[in-house]
Motif scaffolding. Structure first.
Motif, mmCIF file in Angstrom:
data_model
loop_
_atom_site.group_PDB
_atom_site.id
_atom_site.type_symbol
_atom_site.label_atom_id
_atom_site.label_comp_id
_atom_site.label_asym_id
_atom_site.label_seq_id
_atom_site.Cartn_x
_atom_site.Cartn_y
_atom_site.Cartn_z
ATOM 1 N N ALA A 54 42.054 32.072 29.812
ATOM 2 C CA ALA A 54 43.433 32.431 29.499
ATOM 3 C C ALA A 54 44.273 32.338 30.765
ATOM 4 N N MET A 55 45.512 31.993 30.571
ATOM 5 C CA MET A 55 46.448 31.900 31.687
ATOM 6 C C MET A 55 47.234 33.199 31.810
ATOM 7 N N SER A 56 47.589 33.542 33.028
ATOM 8 C CA SER A 56 48.409 34.721 33.278
ATOM 9 C C SER A 56 49.764 34.558 32.608
ATOM 10 N N ARG A 57 50.273 35.639 32.092
ATOM 11 C CA ARG A 57 51.618 35.627 31.513
ATOM 12 C C ARG A 57 52.668 35.994 32.554
ATOM 13 N N VAL A 64 43.157 34.001 34.214
ATOM 14 C CA VAL A 64 42.910 35.443 34.267
ATOM 15 C C VAL A 64 41.632 35.918 33.583
ATOM 16 N N GLY A 65 40.958 35.107 32.848
ATOM 17 C CA GLY A 65 39.728 35.563 32.213
ATOM 18 C C GLY A 65 39.476 34.869 30.896
ATOM 19 N N THR A 85 42.737 42.334 26.738
ATOM 20 C CA THR A 85 42.135 41.321 27.585
ATOM 21 C C THR A 85 41.355 41.952 28.732
ATOM 22 N N ASP A 86 40.329 41.234 29.184
ATOM 23 C CA ASP A 86 39.556 41.744 30.322
ATOM 24 C C ASP A 86 40.374 41.707 31.612
ATOM 25 N N ALA A 87 41.529 41.089 31.580
ATOM 26 C CA ALA A 87 42.412 41.055 32.755
ATOM 27 C C ALA A 87 43.391 42.228 32.779
ATOM 28 N N TYR A 92 46.739 43.121 35.425
ATOM 29 C CA TYR A 92 48.041 43.605 34.975
ATOM 30 C C TYR A 92 48.342 45.046 35.401
ATOM 31 N N ILE A 93 47.385 45.958 35.214
ATOM 32 C CA ILE A 93 47.645 47.358 35.559
ATOM 33 C C ILE A 93 47.551 47.585 37.066
ATOM 34 N N GLU A 94 46.418 47.184 37.668
ATOM 35 C CA GLU A 94 46.188 47.491 39.083
ATOM 36 C C GLU A 94 46.952 46.584 40.042
ATOM 37 N N GLU A 95 46.992 45.285 39.757
ATOM 38 C CA GLU A 95 47.666 44.383 40.703
ATOM 39 C C GLU A 95 49.176 44.307 40.477
ATOM 40 N N TYR A 96 49.592 44.149 39.215
ATOM 41 C CA TYR A 96 51.017 43.979 38.934
ATOM 42 C C TYR A 96 51.732 45.265 38.562
#
Length: 134
Positions: A54-57, A64-65, A85-87, A92-96
């Motif tokens: 999957a691509m990052s949104r 991304v996973g 998603t596993d990402a 999404y939560i921790e990095e962004y």
């Protein structure tokens, strides 16, 4: 808030990964006698893996996973589908710093590890007993 959600989500995902590992290991074991283990396939949260990535949104061109966590509806006492998603956690939560919906946060915070964790412990004990007996 957010830290409690991330911590509990990390625990849910970790337990689901342990379930997946045990079930893969079980595929090589003597499961003809698995009834002694009881509810060996009762993982409340399972992992579905896809072939493609999957691509990052949020970032163009970032992979991304290829997996998603999903809740087995019977384990929730209803039919509403809950998946992510596993990402979600690491990216999404921790990095962004993306905050999930209030409904998802409520689901995570109210998730009951009772049977989910204890049945995993039973499965591990069953596998270990099989290993010791062979």
């Amino acid at each position: 808030g957010g830290d409690a959600v991330a911590e509990k989500l990390r625990e849910i995902e970790g337990t689901a990964r342990r379930w997946e590992k045990e079930m893969l290991t079980a595929a090589d074991a003597d499961w003809d006698n698995a009834g002694r283990c009881g509810r060996r396939e009762a993982a409340a949260v399972r992992i579905r893996r896809e072939r493609g990535m999957a691509m990052s949104r949020l970032e163009e061109g970032v992979l991304v996973g290829n997996a998603e966590f999903y809740v087995v509806p019977a384990q929730r006492g209803g039919s509403r589908r809950v998946c992510w998603t596993d990402a979600l956690l690491p990216l999404y939560i921790e990095e962004y710093g993306v905050r999930p919906s209030e409904d998802f946060e409520a689901f995570v915070l109210s998730f009951d590890f009772g049977e989910f964790g204890s049945e995993l412990d039973e499965l591990v004990a069953f596998r270990e007993a099989l290993s010791d007996g062979q």
